[in-house]
Write an enzyme that holds these catalytic residues in place. Structure first.
Site, short mmCIF file in Angstrom:
data_model
loop_
_atom_site.label_atom_id
_atom_site.label_comp_id
_atom_site.label_asym_id
_atom_site.label_seq_id
_atom_site.Cartn_x
_atom_site.Cartn_y
_atom_site.Cartn_z
N CYS A 176 0.83 -1.20 0.00
CA CYS A 176 0.00 0.00 0.00
C CYS A 176 0.87 1.26 0.00
CB CYS A 176 -1.00 -0.03 1.15
SG CYS A 176 -2.37 1.16 0.93
N GLU A 219 -1.65 -8.56 4.61
CA GLU A 219 -1.63 -8.74 6.07
C GLU A 219 -3.01 -8.59 6.71
OE1 GLU A 219 -1.39 -4.25 5.82
OE2 GLU A 219 -1.08 -6.01 4.55
N HIS A 274 -3.58 -5.41 0.57
CA HIS A 274 -3.08 -5.68 1.93
C HIS A 274 -3.07 -7.17 2.23
CE1 HIS A 274 -2.83 -1.60 3.69
NE2 HIS A 274 -3.77 -1.31 2.80
#
Length: 238
Positions: A98, A190, A188
């Protein structure tokens, strides 16, 4: 060189950090599941601590997201650019996410700024390019996979030397490769579904203002295991 450095470039919303962990914790949770015994993880908060770790001590670098904007050229962010260029020249494995994606692109000669179509939030499909299908990191993914996204800025122009690995209907540069072991992604890997829903909830007004339905976006959040697998498989290149 046994340290994989997580470069923290910002803080998650307080309610997200309280319930699910801050940005670096989300990365630690994922990376620790597959961390080889000879490696250890370390966090460097680039906004609060100006001195960058020496590159010759690092086996790999992961750069987190942020609520800052690359185009605002904050001093701490601009100071990372020559450090990242040196890391690329030294062939240190890197994965930017990002803000990290946009910062790497800008550092290596691209342009990052606000997306003309507005914000992208929620779980959305991402498509590999032909180059992505042949990439050593991305090539193990299906040609289309789901990923969690939340961003207002984007890579408007990729560096001339970069290879576009993935895109979708909103963004032409969902993933880029800059060198043999240096990648970045707009999405993302994560994030968990719970974190993604928390971000949509926080952004309800902004999403409504651009004609999106936050309730529908939240209802369509799902697991994104293929995107998440990039983090642990990145470690095999370290």
């Amino acid at each position: 060189m046994t340290c994989v450095l997580i470069v923290k470039t910002g803080d998650a919303y307080p309610e997200v950090a309280d319930q699910h962990g801050d940005f670096e914790t989300l990365f630690l949770n994922q990376l620790n599941t597959a961390l080889p015994a000879h490696l250890h993880l370390q966090v460097w908060d680039a906004k609060r601590h100006a001195k960058a770790p020496s590159l010759d001590t690092l086996a790999g670098i992961v750069i987190t997201g942020s609520h800052s904007m690359v185009s605002e050229a904050e001093p701490w962010s601009e100071a990372l650019k020559p450090w990242l260029k040196e890391a690329l020249e030294s062939d240190i494995p890197m994965l930017g996410v990002c803000y990290g994606h946009q910062l790497m692109a800008a550092a290596f000669g691209g342009v990052s700024d606000y997306h003309p179509a507005g914000r992208e939030s929620g779980t959305h499909g991402v498509q590999l390019t032909q180059e992505g299908q042949q990439d050593p990191l991305f090539g193990q993914l299906p040609q289309r996979f789901d990923a969690h996204l939340t961003h207002a800025q984007t890579v408007l122009q990729a560096p001339a030397s970069a290879t576009v690995l993935a895109h979708n209907h909103h963004d032409a540069h969902q993933a880029l490769r800059y060198g043999p072991r240096q990648w970045s992604v707009q999405f993302h890997p994560e994030f968990t579904p719970a974190v993604m829903r928390a971000y949509i909830e926080r952004q309800r007004a902004a999403l409504r203002d651009q004609g999106e339905d936050p309730g529908s976006l939240s209802a369509n959040v799902m697991e994104a295991p293929e995107a998440a697998s990039l983090l642990t498989r990145f470690l095999t290149f370290v």
